[in-house]
Design an enzyme around this catalytic site. Structure first.
Site, short mmCIF file in Angstrom:
data_model
loop_
_atom_site.label_atom_id
_atom_site.label_comp_id
_atom_site.label_asym_id
_atom_site.label_seq_id
_atom_site.Cartn_x
_atom_site.Cartn_y
_atom_site.Cartn_z
N ASP A 3 -3.47 -1.52 -7.40
CA ASP A 3 -4.16 -2.16 -6.33
C ASP A 3 -5.15 -2.67 -6.39
O ASP A 3 -6.79 -2.19 -6.52
CB ASP A 3 -3.97 -1.30 -5.27
CG ASP A 3 -4.62 -1.50 -3.53
OD1 ASP A 3 -4.77 -2.73 -3.62
OD2 ASP A 3 -4.56 -0.64 -3.17
N TYR A 23 -3.03 -0.98 8.29
CA TYR A 23 -4.07 -2.28 8.20
C TYR A 23 -4.78 -2.11 9.61
O TYR A 23 -3.56 -1.19 10.95
CB TYR A 23 -3.69 -3.18 8.46
CG TYR A 23 -3.45 -3.65 6.46
CD1 TYR A 23 -4.74 -3.43 5.79
CD2 TYR A 23 -2.15 -3.91 5.88
CE1 TYR A 23 -4.64 -3.81 4.41
CE2 TYR A 23 -2.36 -4.05 4.77
CZ TYR A 23 -3.96 -4.04 3.65
OH TYR A 23 -3.28 -4.01 2.67
N GLN A 63 -0.36 2.39 -6.21
CA GLN A 63 -1.95 2.08 -6.00
C GLN A 63 -2.91 2.16 -6.92
O GLN A 63 -3.81 1.45 -7.31
CB GLN A 63 -2.29 4.28 -6.02
CG GLN A 63 -2.99 3.62 -3.92
CD GLN A 63 -2.65 5.81 -3.23
OE1 GLN A 63 -2.95 6.58 -4.81
NE2 GLN A 63 -3.06 5.60 -2.41
N SER A 99 -8.10 -2.78 -3.61
CA SER A 99 -8.22 -1.08 -3.21
C SER A 99 -9.71 -1.48 -4.32
O SER A 99 -10.96 -1.10 -4.44
CB SER A 99 -7.85 -0.26 -3.61
OG SER A 99 -6.90 -0.14 -2.79
N ARG A 145 0.95 -1.15 0.03
CA ARG A 145 -0.20 -0.19 -0.16
C ARG A 145 1.13 1.42 0.60
O ARG A 145 0.82 1.60 1.22
CB ARG A 145 -0.58 0.21 0.97
CG ARG A 145 -2.52 -0.25 1.16
CD ARG A 145 -2.59 -1.93 0.86
NE ARG A 145 -3.76 -1.88 0.24
CZ ARG A 145 -4.37 -2.17 0.65
NH1 ARG A 145 -5.06 -2.45 1.39
NH2 ARG A 145 -5.89 -2.47 0.19
N1 LIG Z 1 -2.21 2.64 -2.30
C1 LIG Z 1 -2.85 3.00 -1.11
O1 LIG Z 1 -1.87 3.22 -0.49
C2 LIG Z 1 -3.94 2.21 -0.34
C3 LIG Z 1 -4.69 1.34 -1.20
C4 LIG Z 1 -5.77 1.37 -0.11
C5 LIG Z 1 -5.71 1.87 1.19
N2 LIG Z 1 -4.59 2.10 1.87
C6 LIG Z 1 -5.54 2.01 3.22
O2 LIG Z 1 -4.73 0.68 3.66
C7 LIG Z 1 -5.37 0.52 5.31
C8 LIG Z 1 -6.53 -0.55 4.79
O3 LIG Z 1 -7.97 0.08 3.88
P1 LIG Z 1 -8.25 -1.49 3.73
O4 LIG Z 1 -9.68 -1.57 3.30
O5 LIG Z 1 -7.72 -2.89 3.00
O6 LIG Z 1 -9.36 -2.36 4.97
P2 LIG Z 1 -9.32 -4.51 5.26
O7 LIG Z 1 -10.19 -4.39 4.64
O8 LIG Z 1 -7.97 -3.99 5.57
O9 LIG Z 1 -10.37 -3.43 6.99
C9 LIG Z 1 -11.60 -2.59 6.23
C10 LIG Z 1 -11.43 -2.20 7.61
O10 LIG Z 1 -11.67 -2.96 9.28
C11 LIG Z 1 -10.68 -2.30 10.00
N3 LIG Z 1 -11.12 -3.03 10.99
C12 LIG Z 1 -10.13 -3.99 11.44
N4 LIG Z 1 -10.34 -4.46 12.79
C13 LIG Z 1 -11.49 -3.74 13.13
C14 LIG Z 1 -12.47 -3.86 14.87
N5 LIG Z 1 -12.67 -5.12 15.41
N6 LIG Z 1 -12.95 -3.33 15.03
C15 LIG Z 1 -13.62 -2.00 13.50
N7 LIG Z 1 -12.87 -1.73 12.23
C16 LIG Z 1 -12.05 -2.21 12.25
C17 LIG Z 1 -9.33 -1.71 9.79
O11 LIG Z 1 -9.05 -0.30 9.87
C18 LIG Z 1 -10.22 -1.32 8.35
O12 LIG Z 1 -10.40 0.28 8.17
C19 LIG Z 1 -6.31 2.29 5.29
O13 LIG Z 1 -5.63 2.46 6.03
C20 LIG Z 1 -6.98 2.43 3.74
O14 LIG Z 1 -6.88 4.41 3.54
C21 LIG Z 1 -3.86 2.71 1.08
#
Ligand SMILES: NC(=O)c1ccc[n+]([C@@H]2O[C@H](COP(=O)([O-])OP(=O)(O)OC[C@H]3O[C@@H](n4cnc5c(N)ncnc54)[C@H](O)[C@@H]3O)[C@@H](O)[C@H]2O)c1
Length: 370
Positions: free
Chosen positions: A129, A226, A126, A132, A121
């Site tokens: 990905d 994460y 991006q 996403s 990430r």
């Molecule tokens: N290329 C990049 O820079 C890039 C791209 C996509 C996402 N991201 C970041 O990656 C991170 C993860 O995103 P994702 O969509 O893959 O997440 P994910 O699919 O791993 O999880 C979904 C969400 O569930 C939340 N979660 C986990 N356990 C929990 C709990 N017990 N109670 C409540 N919520 C809980 C996580 O914090 C996350 O926000 C975020 O910070 C996102 O902004 C970065």
């Protein structure tokens, strides 16, 4: 370089790893594209469209024969790849922690498995990905499916026959899918609240017009943006907060995941029982073990009068857009590393080492070796 694309074989998989658009772009780089007949059927892409874009449309065996790279949405069974070039790359999602045997089979076959869900990430990745791009669509579709099942309207309506009140939607887990779920529910006119364990999401929820609901002092940010697993004490604090809030909600969308682990349990049977009959819960984590007690993949189960549902592969319910975005992610990845002289992509360490599961007969991924 010969690139092959097979028709996906996993049950319910409607997506395809290349579209006519990406076929054209990959051909322009100098690759020869071979695609299995009928590969685009689920995504409403006819063979003729692939042929027009410059691909050879052939039976599976011919497509993979001597291929340097096989692209997939879900990694094909190793048995389908016996005639590829020795050491060929397979770029697809592998679900590596759950489908460990498949990874071992790839190693044994001497293939180089590139797991797209391990894409780091980082800013420059991006556009590559797939997690996403697919989660975004899943968040959208989860809200639509829940709205369709809910026996009431989402927006407030003032009519001559009386007022219809706005639906209350609670989104649990505010990553990519959760953010899109909030935005979609808002657009449909619902009152939206949301929660996460990463404090920075509070501002993101507000910026989409939702109300952040957080347990006092609860914070469990892990590596790479994460979440980490909660301690027992934190779980209890979260459960208390959820119990106080969920009884007043009409729709709950859960999206919480923790990389490499089963999905955290966020909604208990007792909490479901506290909700009004007719409420709907959509568990987007159902394939990873589920956030909701009693949720069953691809089934609508009614628990204490509440409809609990979740597709195991939600993006496959939007096959055309999901394929378009997935295949662009794949193209962006190959294009970023394309070496004109070599006539193929040459990966760097940061991304190559992150996504490579197997090479030279061995499992080489640091995340799998633990
Ligand atoms: N290329 C990049 O820079 C890039 C791209 C996509 C996402 N991201 C970041 O990656 C991170 C993860 O995103 P994702 O969509 O893959 O997440 P994910 O699919 O791993 O999880 C979904 C969400 O569930 C939340 N979660 C986990 N356990 C929990 C709990 N017990 N109670 C409540 N919520 C809980 C996580 O914090 C996350 O926000 C975020 O910070 C996102 O902004 C970065």
């Amino acid at each position: 370089m010969k690139i092959a694309v097979l028709k996906e074989s996993a049950p319910g998989e409607t997506r395809v790893a290349a579209t006519p658009e990406t076929i054209k772009k990959l051909s322009a780089l100098g690759a020869a594209l071979w695609i299995e007949e009928g590969a685009g059927e689920g995504a409403a892409i006819p063979d003729a469209a692939y042929a027009e874009a410059g691909a050879e449309v052939v039976p599976a065996a011919k497509a993979v024969e001597s291929a340097d790279l096989v692209m997939g949405v879900q990694a094909p069974d190793v048995a389908a790849l016996s005639s590829v070039k020795p050491g060929a790359w397979v770029a697809a999602t592998f679900d590596p922690f759950v489908q460990r045997e498949r990874v071992d089979a790839y190693a044994k076959a001497g293939l180089e498995a590139l797991a797209l869900e391990f894409m780091p990430r980082i800013t420059r990745a991006q556009s590559m990905d797939v997690l996403s791009s697919q989660s975004n669509l899943a968040g959208y579709k989860a809200v639509l499916t829940a709205a369709d099942t809910y026996g009431r309207a989402f927006p407030m309506m003032m009519t001559a026959a009386g007022t219809v009140s706005a639906a209350k939607v609670f989104v649990m887990g505010v990553g990519v899918a959760g953010l899109q779920a909030i935005a979609t529910a808002k657009r449909l006119g619902a009152q939206v609240s949301a929660t996460d364990v990463r404090p920075e999401t509070a501002e993101q929820i507000k910026s989409l017009g939702g109300k952040p609901i957080f347990a006092e002092g609860l914070e469990a940010a892990g590596e790479g943006g994460y979440a980490a697993e909660l301690t027992d004490e934190q779980k209890a604090a979260q459960a208390e907060m959820v119990s106080a809030h969920i009884a007043k909600q009409d729709i709950v969308i859960t999206t919480a995941l923790i990389p490499g682990r089963a999905a955290p349990r966020l909604v208990s049977d007792a909490q479901i029982a506290s909700m009004k009959p007719g409420s709907v819960i959509y568990d987007l984590a159902v394939a990873q073990g589920g956030n909701v007690e009693g949720s069953v993949a691809d089934e609508l189960v009614v628990i204490h009068g509440v409809s609990v549902m979740g597709y195991s592969n939600t993006p496959a319910h939007l096959p055309a857009d999901a394929s378009a975005l997935f295949s662009r992610n794949l193209f962006n990845f190959l294009n970023a590393f394309w070496d004109e002289e070599a006539g193929k992509p040459v990966l760097d360490e940061e991304i190559g080492d992150a996504i490579r599961l197997t090479r030279g007969g061995e499992v080489v991924s640091a995340r799998l070796k633990g």
